[in-house]
Design an enzyme around this catalytic site. Structure first.
Site, PDB file in Angstrom:
ATOM      1  N   LYS A 118       0.830  -1.216   0.000  1.00 53.24           N
ATOM      2  CA  LYS A 118       0.000   0.000   0.000  1.00 53.24           C
ATOM      3  C   LYS A 118       0.856   1.253   0.000  1.00 53.24           C
ATOM      4  O   LYS A 118       0.470   2.262  -0.586  1.00 53.24           O
ATOM      5  CB  LYS A 118      -0.983  -0.014   1.174  1.00 53.24           C
ATOM      6  N   LYS A 200      -3.616 -10.456  -6.254  1.00 49.99           N
ATOM      7  CA  LYS A 200      -4.944 -10.828  -5.748  1.00 49.99           C
ATOM      8  C   LYS A 200      -5.995  -9.866  -6.306  1.00 49.99           C
ATOM      9  O   LYS A 200      -5.684  -8.688  -6.590  1.00 49.99           O
ATOM     10  CB  LYS A 200      -4.970 -10.838  -4.222  1.00 49.99           C
ATOM     11  N   LYS A 203     -10.590  -4.910  -4.323  1.00 46.34           N
ATOM     12  CA  LYS A 203     -11.703  -4.030  -4.676  1.00 46.34           C
ATOM     13  C   LYS A 203     -11.222  -2.647  -5.072  1.00 46.34           C
ATOM     14  O   LYS A 203     -11.946  -1.902  -5.720  1.00 46.34           O
ATOM     15  CB  LYS A 203     -12.751  -3.991  -3.558  1.00 46.34           C
TER      16      LYS A 203
END
Ligand code: ATP
Ligand code: LTN
Length: 335
Positions: A118, A200, A203
């Site tokens: 992130k 992965k 969203k």
């Protein structure tokens, strides 16, 4: 003869209101939560404080929180059996996170893969909250004497850190926290991005084609699978590193139809990719149709949804208060 009621194991889990949920969230997390309700005492949280580690638009965030709650219920979370609530409604989460942060080493947080990912994706906003995110997650879990935490594989490292923090506190103060175990589904534990199948499915992925959303209409689902990235080997085998796109489609088909990998290979091995893509899309469309329908029903009555969440928060607060008192007393904070 009187029987002593045995305590059902406690389950805690949560998802961030950072946008609509994907098929990955459903297969890796939510559908297992629904099953766990049968024989566990479950708490399911909308972890809105975690979502703040990435900049959010206030109106969108509020809407995402209620949408996520509606989706929990639409997937089959039953408010009569489980405690469903918004994290920021229970201030003890943030309070315990502070206490636990004093038992967490900077080096441990620096090793967290999700932080490293992130921080790279949001390099203009590497805030302290993004760094201490796993401590808040540890607080969520330890605050309810949780036994089991159903999560996708990506969260395993955070669970290990939670246990390490709990062990450290227990070795200082005696048995303060119960040690939680991760519950990681075997199949579909890591649904992959349809465009970049080494990652992965997330969203918050930028590309729409990369992710199937739980609320996608059938034609959108079909289009995304048809455009999914595979390879040029033109053979259907299960090989995660050489053919991650094909392995992903096989895993999704298995999870959606309840078939084993061996059955999937029997079924598809003499066919072309087009067939695998179409049948996987069909299976997912059938799986998600009832969820989408229930979601639209629930969204028509926002007041009822808010009442369910208020009730969940009341119950969660009561449970958290007892444990906070125990922790504060042990540490030496006046209660
Ligand atoms: P974000 O994109 O904001 O990082 P996310 O899609 O990872 O979010 P979360 O809200 O963080 O979603 O996760 C909710 C649950 O879904 C967690 O238990 C997580 O492990 C699981 N999960 C998320 N993505 C996948 C995936 N691709 N496959 C399987 N499980 C997943
Ligand atoms: N970090 C998790 C979301 C999350 C969570 C939790 C999951 C926050 N607190 C407690 C299980 C238990 C994620 O990114 N999926």
């Amino acid at each position: 003869m009187s029987t002593v009621p045995s305590r059902r194991p406690i389950v805690f889990s949560g998802a961030q209101p950072t946008g609509q949920l994907t098929l990955g969230n459903y297969l890796g997390a939510l559908r297992h939560w629904v099953t766990l309700q049968q024989d566990h005492d479950c708490l399911f949280c909308i972890v809105d404080l975690h979502a703040l580690t990435v900049r959010q638009d206030p109106n969108e965030l509020r809407q995402n929180i209620y949408d996520l709650a509606a989706l929990y219920f639409a997937c089959g979370i039953d408010p009569a059996r489980s405690t469903v609530f918004i994290q920021s409604h229970v201030p003890a989460h943030a309070e315990l996170a502070w206490l636990l942060s004093t038992f967490t080493q900077i080096g441990e947080l620096e090793r967290m893969t999700q932080f490293k990912d992130k921080a790279q994706r949001h390099h203009h906003n590497i805030n302290a909250g993004l760094f201490t995110y796993p401590v808040l997650m540890a607080a969520d879990i330890l605050l309810y004497d949780t036994d089991r935490v159903p999560v996708g594989e990506d969260q395993k490292q955070h669970l290990e850190l939670t246990r390490d923090i709990a062990i450290r506190c227990n070795s200082t103060y005696g048995p303060l926290f119960r040690l939680p175990d991760p519950l990681i589904a075997v199949e579909a534990a890591r649904v992959r991005d349809l465009q970049e199948p080494t990652k992965k499915m997330s969203k918050t992925a930028a590309s729409d084609l990369a992710k199937v959303m739980i609320l996608d209409e059938p034609d959108a689902i079909l289009k995304k699978f048809r455009k999914s990235v595979t390879d040029s080997l033109a053979t259907i085998r299960y090989h995660e590193t050489e053919q991650p796109g094909v392995a992903n489609l096989l895993d999704i088909w298995c999870a959606a139809t309840g078939n084993s990998r061996a059955t999937a290979l029997d079924h598809f091995s003499h066919h072309q990719y087009g067939r695998l893509k179409n049948e996987t899309a069909d299976a997912v469309i059938t799986l998600l149709a009832p969820v989408r329908e229930r979601y639209h029903q629930l969204s028509r009555d926002p007041a009822a949804l808010q009442a369910l969440l208020a009730d969940g928060a009341t119950r969660a607060k009561e449970r958290a208060a007892g444990i906070m008192n125990r922790v504060k007393s042990a540490i030496g904070l006046p209660v």
